[in-house]
Design a protein around this motif. Structure first.
Motif, PDB file in Angstrom:
ATOM      1  N   MET A   1     -80.461  54.200 -20.259  1.00  0.00           N
ATOM      2  CA  MET A   1     -79.555  54.880 -19.370  1.00  0.00           C
ATOM      3  C   MET A   1     -79.980  54.599 -17.930  1.00  0.00           C
ATOM      4  O   MET A   1     -81.144  54.734 -17.585  1.00  0.00           O
ATOM      5  N   ARG A   2     -79.050  54.196 -17.122  1.00  0.00           N
ATOM      6  CA  ARG A   2     -79.301  53.955 -15.703  1.00  0.00           C
ATOM      7  C   ARG A   2     -79.133  55.260 -14.937  1.00  0.00           C
ATOM      8  O   ARG A   2     -78.226  56.026 -15.197  1.00  0.00           O
ATOM      9  N   LEU A   3     -80.033  55.475 -13.994  1.00  0.00           N
ATOM     10  CA  LEU A   3     -79.999  56.673 -13.174  1.00  0.00           C
ATOM     11  C   LEU A   3     -80.182  56.269 -11.725  1.00  0.00           C
ATOM     12  O   LEU A   3     -81.098  55.507 -11.400  1.00  0.00           O
ATOM     13  N   ARG A   4     -79.302  56.776 -10.869  1.00  0.00           N
ATOM     14  CA  ARG A   4     -79.465  56.596  -9.426  1.00  0.00           C
ATOM     15  C   ARG A   4     -79.339  57.974  -8.803  1.00  0.00           C
ATOM     16  O   ARG A   4     -78.425  58.733  -9.113  1.00  0.00           O
ATOM     17  N   HIS A   5     -80.283  58.276  -7.919  1.00  0.00           N
ATOM     18  CA  HIS A   5     -80.236  59.559  -7.217  1.00  0.00           C
ATOM     19  C   HIS A   5     -80.664  59.315  -5.779  1.00  0.00           C
ATOM     20  O   HIS A   5     -81.670  58.650  -5.536  1.00  0.00           O
ATOM     21  N   ASP A   6     -79.893  59.839  -4.848  1.00  0.00           N
ATOM     22  CA  ASP A   6     -80.180  59.675  -3.422  1.00  0.00           C
ATOM     23  C   ASP A   6     -80.685  60.992  -2.850  1.00  0.00           C
ATOM     24  O   ASP A   6     -80.163  62.060  -3.167  1.00  0.00           O
ATOM     25  N   LEU A   7     -81.689  60.880  -1.994  1.00  0.00           N
ATOM     26  CA  LEU A   7     -82.216  62.023  -1.261  1.00  0.00           C
ATOM     27  C   LEU A   7     -82.067  61.686   0.216  1.00  0.00           C
ATOM     28  O   LEU A   7     -82.402  60.570   0.633  1.00  0.00           O
ATOM     29  N   VAL A   8     -81.551  62.617   1.007  1.00  0.00           N
ATOM     30  CA  VAL A   8     -81.331  62.371   2.430  1.00  0.00           C
ATOM     31  C   VAL A   8     -82.219  63.313   3.228  1.00  0.00           C
ATOM     32  O   VAL A   8     -82.283  64.512   2.953  1.00  0.00           O
ATOM     33  N   TYR A   9     -82.922  62.726   4.192  1.00  0.00           N
ATOM     34  CA  TYR A   9     -83.834  63.489   5.038  1.00  0.00           C
ATOM     35  C   TYR A   9     -83.438  63.328   6.502  1.00  0.00           C
ATOM     36  O   TYR A   9     -83.017  62.245   6.921  1.00  0.00           O
ATOM     37  N   ASP A  10     -83.634  64.390   7.270  1.00  0.00           N
ATOM     38  CA  ASP A  10     -83.355  64.371   8.704  1.00  0.00           C
ATOM     39  C   ASP A  10     -84.614  63.972   9.465  1.00  0.00           C
ATOM     40  O   ASP A  10     -85.159  64.734  10.252  1.00  0.00           O
ATOM     41  N   ALA A  11     -85.089  62.756   9.160  1.00  0.00           N
ATOM     42  CA  ALA A  11     -86.294  62.212   9.798  1.00  0.00           C
ATOM     43  C   ALA A  11     -86.241  60.694   9.633  1.00  0.00           C
ATOM     44  O   ALA A  11     -85.633  60.194   8.684  1.00  0.00           O
ATOM     45  N   PRO A  12     -86.887  59.951  10.520  1.00  0.00           N
ATOM     46  CA  PRO A  12     -86.881  58.488  10.407  1.00  0.00           C
ATOM     47  C   PRO A  12     -87.675  58.008   9.185  1.00  0.00           C
ATOM     48  O   PRO A  12     -88.548  58.722   8.679  1.00  0.00           O
ATOM     49  N   PRO A  13     -87.384  56.796   8.718  1.00  0.00           N
ATOM     50  CA  PRO A  13     -88.062  56.259   7.532  1.00  0.00           C
ATOM     51  C   PRO A  13     -89.584  56.300   7.598  1.00  0.00           C
ATOM     52  O   PRO A  13     -90.234  56.591   6.584  1.00  0.00           O
ATOM     53  N   GLN A  14     -90.172  56.035   8.755  1.00  0.00           N
ATOM     54  CA  GLN A  14     -91.641  56.052   8.857  1.00  0.00           C
ATOM     55  C   GLN A  14     -92.206  57.443   8.558  1.00  0.00           C
ATOM     56  O   GLN A  14     -93.252  57.577   7.937  1.00  0.00           O
ATOM     57  N   ALA A  15     -91.502  58.487   9.003  1.00  0.00           N
ATOM     58  CA  ALA A  15     -91.956  59.857   8.739  1.00  0.00           C
ATOM     59  C   ALA A  15     -91.810  60.189   7.252  1.00  0.00           C
ATOM     60  O   ALA A  15     -92.683  60.845   6.673  1.00  0.00           O
ATOM     61  N   VAL A  16     -90.734  59.733   6.626  1.00  0.00           N
ATOM     62  CA  VAL A  16     -90.530  59.971   5.196  1.00  0.00           C
ATOM     63  C   VAL A  16     -91.589  59.215   4.391  1.00  0.00           C
ATOM     64  O   VAL A  16     -92.173  59.761   3.443  1.00  0.00           O
ATOM     65  N   PHE A  17     -91.883  57.985   4.788  1.00  0.00           N
ATOM     66  CA  PHE A  17     -92.924  57.213   4.103  1.00  0.00           C
ATOM     67  C   PHE A  17     -94.279  57.914   4.221  1.00  0.00           C
ATOM     68  O   PHE A  17     -95.015  58.041   3.244  1.00  0.00           O
ATOM     69  N   ALA A  18     -94.607  58.398   5.419  1.00  0.00           N
ATOM     70  CA  ALA A  18     -95.877  59.102   5.619  1.00  0.00           C
ATOM     71  C   ALA A  18     -95.942  60.352   4.727  1.00  0.00           C
ATOM     72  O   ALA A  18     -96.989  60.659   4.155  1.00  0.00           O
ATOM     73  N   MET A  19     -94.821  61.035   4.597  1.00  0.00           N
ATOM     74  CA  MET A  19     -94.758  62.205   3.723  1.00  0.00           C
ATOM     75  C   MET A  19     -95.020  61.800   2.271  1.00  0.00           C
ATOM     76  O   MET A  19     -95.825  62.428   1.572  1.00  0.00           O
ATOM     77  N   LEU A  20     -94.352  60.747   1.806  1.00  0.00           N
ATOM     78  CA  LEU A  20     -94.513  60.292   0.425  1.00  0.00           C
ATOM     79  C   LEU A  20     -95.944  59.828   0.151  1.00  0.00           C
ATOM     80  O   LEU A  20     -96.395  59.866  -1.000  1.00  0.00           O
ATOM     81  N   ALA A  21     -96.639  59.395   1.203  1.00  0.00           N
ATOM     82  CA  ALA A  21     -98.022  58.912   1.065  1.00  0.00           C
ATOM     83  C   ALA A  21     -99.056  60.020   1.283  1.00  0.00           C
ATOM     84  O   ALA A  21    -100.241  59.747   1.375  1.00  0.00           O
ATOM     85  N   ASP A  22     -98.614  61.273   1.329  1.00  0.00           N
ATOM     86  CA  ASP A  22     -99.512  62.403   1.546  1.00  0.00           C
ATOM     87  C   ASP A  22     -99.752  63.123   0.209  1.00  0.00           C
ATOM     88  O   ASP A  22     -98.809  63.712  -0.351  1.00  0.00           O
ATOM     89  N   PRO A  23    -100.981  63.098  -0.315  1.00  0.00           N
ATOM     90  CA  PRO A  23    -101.257  63.771  -1.590  1.00  0.00           C
ATOM     91  C   PRO A  23    -100.914  65.273  -1.566  1.00  0.00           C
ATOM     92  O   PRO A  23    -100.471  65.820  -2.570  1.00  0.00           O
TER      93      PRO A  23
END
Length: 159
Positions: A1-23
């Protein structure tokens, strides 16, 4: 089964990446999902990171046929490999279960914010009920992503 889900954040990509890289962020997501236990391991690699989230999840919200397959609780091990700040690969394993989840995560600028696109292949190799189990797994994954988005919105606002 294919699944696609989008999440939208009110912040630039670099800030979202830093968040995802925070344990600490990943641990907060596990808490928001109400997991029984979780161990987060994150290692920075050049401009990316490698992540493992080993968690034990409750199954009491599953239908009885799925609980019989999954057990009282189930273990899910999520692996992410990000070579840079724009995209990564995802693999989710359930040790001892005939399931595979593989796919990608991509961060895209959208206006002043970011769209995180998660695309996964969910497979459960169980005769007769595999399709139903794939649908249930997909619903659990989406619920986890929605919890991540809620925690992420607060994280990015500094709450």
């Amino acid at each position: 089964m294919r699944l696609r889900h989008d999440l939208v954040y009110d912040a630039p990509p670099q800030a979202v990446f830093a968040m995802l890289a925070d344990p600490a962020f990943r641990e907060a997501v596990c808490n928001a999902m109400g997991v029984v236990s979780a161990e987060v391991t994150l290692e920075r690699t050049g401009t990316g990171f490698t992540l493992t989230v080993d968690q034990e999840q409750r199954t009491d919200d599953l239908p009885s046929f799925a609980r019989a397959f999954a057990g009282e609780t189930t273990r899910a091990v999520q692996h992410e490999e990000w070579s840079d700040s724009t995209s990564g690969t995802v693999r989710i394993e359930a040790p001892g279960k005939p399931t595979t989840v593989t796919g990608t995560v991509t961060l895209r600028p959208e206006g002043s914010g970011t769209r995180e696109v998660v695309e996964l292949d969910v497979k459960v190799k169980v005769p007769l009920v595999g399709g139903k189990l794939e649908k249930l797994m997909s619903e659990k994954i989406v619920a986890g992503l929605d919890a991540e988005q809620g925690v992420g919105a607060a994280y990015l606002k500094g709450a």
